[in-house]
Design a protein around this motif. Structure first.
Motif, PDB file in Angstrom:
ATOM      1  N   ILE A  76       0.804  -1.220   0.000  1.00 37.40           N
ATOM      2  CA  ILE A  76       0.000   0.000   0.000  1.00 37.40           C
ATOM      3  C   ILE A  76       0.843   1.279   0.000  1.00 37.40           C
ATOM      4  O   ILE A  76       0.524   2.239  -0.703  1.00 37.40           O
ATOM      5  CB  ILE A  76      -1.050  -0.017   1.152  1.00 37.40           C
ATOM      6  N   GLU A  77       1.936   1.293   0.756  1.00 35.76           N
ATOM      7  CA  GLU A  77       2.772   2.508   0.780  1.00 35.76           C
ATOM      8  C   GLU A  77       3.422   2.755  -0.583  1.00 35.76           C
ATOM      9  O   GLU A  77       3.372   3.874  -1.091  1.00 35.76           O
ATOM     10  CB  GLU A  77       3.832   2.426   1.886  1.00 35.76           C
ATOM     11  N   PRO A  78       4.038   1.714  -1.212  1.00 36.41           N
ATOM     12  CA  PRO A  78       4.577   1.949  -2.566  1.00 36.41           C
ATOM     13  C   PRO A  78       3.494   2.391  -3.550  1.00 36.41           C
ATOM     14  O   PRO A  78       3.757   3.213  -4.422  1.00 36.41           O
ATOM     15  CB  PRO A  78       5.143   0.586  -2.967  1.00 36.41           C
ATOM     16  N   LEU A  79       2.279   1.861  -3.375  1.00 36.91           N
ATOM     17  CA  LEU A  79       1.200   2.254  -4.291  1.00 36.91           C
ATOM     18  C   LEU A  79       0.863   3.733  -4.112  1.00 36.91           C
ATOM     19  O   LEU A  79       0.677   4.462  -5.088  1.00 36.91           O
ATOM     20  CB  LEU A  79      -0.037   1.385  -4.054  1.00 36.91           C
ATOM     21  N   ARG A  80       0.796   4.172  -2.855  1.00 34.13           N
ATOM     22  CA  ARG A  80       0.509   5.604  -2.622  1.00 34.13           C
ATOM     23  C   ARG A  80       1.607   6.465  -3.234  1.00 34.13           C
ATOM     24  O   ARG A  80       1.326   7.507  -3.829  1.00 34.13           O
ATOM     25  CB  ARG A  80       0.399   5.877  -1.118  1.00 34.13           C
ATOM     26  N   ALA A  81       2.847   6.016  -3.089  1.00 32.56           N
ATOM     27  CA  ALA A  81       3.958   6.779  -3.678  1.00 32.56           C
ATOM     28  C   ALA A  81       3.817   6.828  -5.195  1.00 32.56           C
ATOM     29  O   ALA A  81       4.018   7.878  -5.816  1.00 32.56           O
ATOM     30  CB  ALA A  81       5.280   6.139  -3.273  1.00 32.56           C
ATOM     31  N   GLN A  82       3.440   5.710  -5.789  1.00 33.02           N
ATOM     32  CA  GLN A  82       3.254   5.654  -7.248  1.00 33.02           C
ATOM     33  C   GLN A  82       2.109   6.570  -7.678  1.00 33.02           C
ATOM     34  O   GLN A  82       2.187   7.229  -8.706  1.00 33.02           O
ATOM     35  CB  GLN A  82       2.938   4.224  -7.688  1.00 33.02           C
ATOM     36  N   SER A  85       3.195   9.998  -7.993  1.00 29.22           N
ATOM     37  CA  SER A  85       4.302  10.232  -8.930  1.00 29.22           C
ATOM     38  C   SER A  85       3.789  10.849 -10.234  1.00 29.22           C
ATOM     39  O   SER A  85       2.585  11.013 -10.444  1.00 29.22           O
ATOM     40  CB  SER A  85       5.025   8.915  -9.227  1.00 29.22           C
ATOM     41  N   LYS A  86       4.747  11.148 -11.105  1.00 29.67           N
ATOM     42  CA  LYS A  86       4.404  11.787 -12.380  1.00 29.67           C
ATOM     43  C   LYS A  86       3.628  10.830 -13.281  1.00 29.67           C
ATOM     44  O   LYS A  86       2.776  11.246 -14.065  1.00 29.67           O
ATOM     45  CB  LYS A  86       5.718  12.194 -13.051  1.00 29.67           C
ATOM     46  N   ASN A  87       3.941   9.544 -13.174  1.00 30.73           N
ATOM     47  CA  ASN A  87       3.262   8.550 -14.005  1.00 30.73           C
ATOM     48  C   ASN A  87       2.507   7.549 -13.131  1.00 30.73           C
ATOM     49  O   ASN A  87       2.956   6.423 -12.924  1.00 30.73           O
ATOM     50  CB  ASN A  87       4.284   7.790 -14.875  1.00 30.73           C
ATOM     51  N   PRO A  88       1.373   7.942 -12.615  1.00 29.50           N
ATOM     52  CA  PRO A  88       0.632   7.005 -11.752  1.00 29.50           C
ATOM     53  C   PRO A  88       0.120   5.821 -12.567  1.00 29.50           C
ATOM     54  O   PRO A  88      -0.116   5.953 -13.776  1.00 29.50           O
ATOM     55  CB  PRO A  88      -0.537   7.849 -11.227  1.00 29.50           C
ATOM     56  N   PRO A  89      -0.018   4.669 -11.930  1.00 34.47           N
ATOM     57  CA  PRO A  89      -0.467   3.493 -12.683  1.00 34.47           C
ATOM     58  C   PRO A  89      -1.904   3.630 -13.179  1.00 34.47           C
ATOM     59  O   PRO A  89      -2.746   4.197 -12.473  1.00 34.47           O
ATOM     60  CB  PRO A  89      -0.346   2.357 -11.667  1.00 34.47           C
ATOM     61  N   ALA A  90      -2.160   3.093 -14.367  1.00 32.43           N
ATOM     62  CA  ALA A  90      -3.531   3.078 -14.889  1.00 32.43           C
ATOM     63  C   ALA A  90      -4.252   1.839 -14.368  1.00 32.43           C
ATOM     64  O   ALA A  90      -5.466   1.829 -14.214  1.00 32.43           O
ATOM     65  CB  ALA A  90      -3.521   3.081 -16.404  1.00 32.43           C
TER      66      ALA A  90
END
Lengths: 496, 297
Positions: A76-82, A85-90
């Motif tokens: 969950i923490e890496p996901l929040r960081a992503q 970020s400039k390119n969040p996951p779709a």
């Protein structure tokens, strides 16, 4: 020389500053196509997930960029960081309804029922009701990764060594169907047999089975009935209590929207849960023999997850309460045991009136929890093109041939939409599929409980105050149930 | 050379300043601002930063949280025990190594080695030591010496505090010892000779010469051990995971975001700011107090 050094120092300082000021620049386009960013929370299958993405790119020409967390790492923490970020996951992963609120509130969770693509719509409509990631029963926010199930694992060879090879299948079948009281009598008889073998009889589901007069094969190693991970509060905090929660809540969404009246009606199921935990922890076998409740039982060095798996695989115990995710660990100790293992349901001393979901106590004790641990969600804040690519990716992934190739073949998982034709590789997964096909499944309402209530609050309390206590009374059962209900209410109030 | 440094001073320090601003100052300031909002980790509940302003609510919630207050007190107690233990052991090791002529380098290396281990690895190693070596082998009724207090040290809040202190002393004493050795080496030998001629014994020499002249090192070591003890996290996670009321403040802040959903980073941030202010005040007080005791020679 001196001038050169000075010049170099100046150049290095200027360069470092330039790098720091410029930040990282990148492009999210390749050959004119927008890159599809994916977040995979299962670090264990990072390589296979990457391969699947590469195959998708090769087939469709849509470039992909997959990010997988480290194996065993919290996602969950890496996901929040992503997401920041400039390119969040779709495409990102969501661990059930617990995480749904966050992404729904932030406007990132796309309601998949709004997608008009007919193939994708068919997939969304086909998700079974109890596996839908929803808060209101209407909007659906995720496609299940797979399903997982758990119960008491049992090795058919162990049963064969206790009752004779000819009876093994019948004993396991009877254990699947029997009542709590019969199961209790079976465990007590087994415990007595471990202590002093005799050709005693046990009655299960209308049949009588007789122990072999002498210990043979794996039975000779037995020290107890249950392998138990006392230091892992999630085993009895999350998973065991989840069985009891199923008596009142049919889904995680229901548990998430629990009313005080519903919570009060948990008194009976949670009392039954405490009684069952009391029984289990009175029949634990460790490496040095039968292990009573006490400080040793919650020691990570003796009764952790790895040790419980080891003890089960080594034949020190008859049952292990775990899920199919443990198959690989069991196989590392003894691949044959993993190949022979199947599930029997976790039984609770429930009565029909305690169950509010329409099941009878007898039906309830014939079911195992099967649920989706994770979902693929689409980022509603991603660009329109990225969302379209995400829809295309998930549709491609759910093609039957790809389900077999990647979800079953590469990820070694049970697809949520598995059919009798799905060729599963391991014995525990096959056991889950059998329960699914027979409709003998419970859900995962513990996913809908507030925050870390089940493990950190209830599970921790049990570990600290009860698993170290030799004798439990009826008053203790009631106190455990009351504590569970009151702390759930407190957490719920804190969240609202 | 001086002229060169004067001329290019700002260019040369620019990377360090940029790093400090980007990695320390900015996140700290942003964090302090977020502690007054309903920040949820990736968005502000209620809309924008301004719309999510909640005033001092997060600070009130922090102090109303029993677990936070308990963790704060527990961390303070642990810090007192750990600072005393680490300093005493480090100083004792430094004094011993300063007085031996052969093998001092080897001992220095050996004592320093635990510092090379990461916090999580250390926690798991010591979990085994406390649960198996201490509980079953050394201090059990059948062991070398039966000491019940040293058994099951991770299963009781008070014992766990000492378990954490034992582990961090083992880890940090070697590092602090090196600072003390540096301080001891800087004390002129003729002061000891003069004191000896005047009839001062070893104890008197230690309190009248060594200790006052070692104050600069004590200032540094106290500051480091205080700060490290207050912010201990990995070892706490691995050794006890906060069970039996052994949650230190850093772990408490970390878990605050998991206790409820959606995660309330605003409250966690408020807890972090409170924590920062307390540590800053204690550290500044300590530096001011020990600096006053420093003597120049």
């Amino acid at each position: 020389m001196h001038t050169h050094r000075k010049a170099w120092m100046g150049v290095c300082a200027a360069l470092l500053s330039a790098v720091l000021l410029s930040g990282c620049t990148g492009t999210d386009e390749k050959d004119g196509q927008e890159t599809l960013y994916l977040f995979n929370s299962k670090g264990e299958n990072a390589e296979q997930f990457q391969q699947m993405c590469d195959d998708f790119t090769a087939e469709t020409g849509i470039p992909t960029n997959a990010f997988s967390v480290g194996s065993g790492q919290d996602a969950i923490e890496p996901l929040r960081a992503q997401m920041n970020s400039k390119n969040p996951p779709a495409i990102f992963s969501m661990q059930g309804i617990k995480e749904l609120h966050e992404w729904k509130e932030s406007g990132r969770a796309l309601d998949l029922t709004t997608v008009t693509d007919p193939d994708f719509k068919q997939i969304v409509d086909g998700i079974p009701a109890d596996l839908r990631l929803t808060t209101d029963g209407q909007a659906i926010y995720g496609i299940p990764y797979n399903v997982e199930g758990y119960g008491f694992m049992v090795d058919s060879q162990m049963i064969a060594d206790l009752f004779g090879a000819d009876n093994a299948e019948a004993v396991i079948a009877a254990l699947r169907d029997c009542s709590y009281e019969e199961f209790q009598a079976f465990c007590e008889a087994a415990d007595a047999y471990i202590e002093a073998p005799s050709a005693a009889s046990v009655a299960l589901s209308g049949n009588t089975f007789q122990f072999l007069p002498q210990k043979t094969g794996r039975a000779q190693k037995l020290t107890g009935v249950f392998a138990f991970a006392g230091s892992e509060d999630w085993t009895y905090g999350d998973h065991l209590v989840n069985v009891a929660l199923n008596a009142v809540f049919a889904t995680a969404a229901e548990a998430n929207a629990a009313t005080d009246t519903q919570l009060d009606s948990l008194q009976g199921p949670l009392t039954a849960y405490a009684e069952a935990l009391d029984f289990i922890t009175q029949h634990v076998g460790g490496l040095k023999g039968a292990t009573p409740r006490g400080s040793d039982l919650i020691s990570a060095a003796g009764f952790g997850y790895d040790q419980s798996v080891q003890m089960y695989a080594d034949g020190n115990d008859i049952f292990l309460q775990q899920g199919n995710w443990a198959a690989e660990n069991i196989a590392k100790v003894d691949a044959e045991v993993a190949n022979r293992s199947s599930f029997i349901p976790i039984k609770l001393p429930l009565t029909d009136d305690m169950i509010k979901t329409g099941k009878t106590a007898a039906e309830f004790n014939r079911c195992i929890p099967v649920y989706a641990p994770n979902y693929y969600a689409i980022n509603a804040k991603a660009s329109e093109t990225a969302q379209q690519n995400a829809i295309r990716f998930l549709t491609w992934m759910q093609k039957p041939e790809n389900v077999q190739k990647y979800i079953v073949g590469s990820f070694r998982a049970v697809p949520y939409n598995a059919t009798p034709d799905t060729e599963l590789t391991d014995s525990l997964s096959k056991s889950i599929l059998q329960y699914m096909q027979e409709g003998r499944t419970l859900s995962a309402p513990y996913h809908g409980t507030p925050g870390t209530w089940s493990s950190d609050v209830l599970g921790r309390k049990l570990m600290e105050e009860y698993l170290t206590k030799a004798d439990w009374t009826e008053a203790d059962y009631a106190a455990i149930a009351e504590y569970g209900i009151s702390t759930w209410k407190e957490r719920k109030a804190a969240q609202s | 050379m001086d002229r060169y440094y004067k001329r290019w001073f700002w260019l040369l320090v620019l990377p360090a300043i940029l790093l400090f601003v980007c990695i320390i100052a900015l996140p700290f300031l942003i964090g302090a601002v977020y502690s007054f909002t309903s920040w949820r980790g990736t968005y502000f509940a209620g809309g924008s930063l301004a719309q999510s302003f909640v005033g001092l609510d997060n600070y009130r919630s922090a102090f109303a949280n029993e677990q936070f207050v308990h963790a704060l007190l527990y961390t303070t107690l642990y810090t007192v025990v750990a600072v005393i233990a680490i300093n005493l052991v480090a100083l004792a090791l430094a004094l011993m190594l300063n007085n031996i002529r052969r093998g001092a380098g080897l001992f220095r290396t050996v004592f320093f080695l635990p510092n090379m281990l990461g916090g999580l690895a250390m926690g798991f190693v010591w979990q085994f030591i406390f649960q198996v070596v201490y509980t079953e082998l050394l201090f059990s009724p059948d062991g070398i010496l039966h000491v019940e207090f040293l058994r099951y040290m991770t299963q009781d809040g008070t014992k766990a505090l000492f378990a954490l202190a034992i582990m961090t002393t083992w880890q940090s004493a070697g590092y602090m010892m090196l600072i003390y050795i540096g301080g001891l080496n800087a004390i002129p030998g003729d002061l000891y000779e003069a004191a000896q001629i005047d009839g001062a014994g070893p104890v008197r020499r230690f309190f009248k010469i060594t200790l006052p002249l070692l104050m600069p090192s004590i200032t540094v070591v106290l500051f480091l051990t205080l700060a490290n003890s207050f912010k201990l996290l990995d070892q706490n996670v691995a050794l006890t995971d906060g069970a039996f009321g052994s949650r230190l403040i850093a772990l408490q802040i970390l878990r605050t975001t998991q206790d409820i959903t959606p995660p309330n980073y605003g409250v966690a941030q408020a807890q972090a700011v409170i924590f920062f202010v307390i540590v800053a005040i204690i550290s500044l007080l300590q530096v001011w107090l020990t600096r006053r005791k420093e003597v120049e020679f």
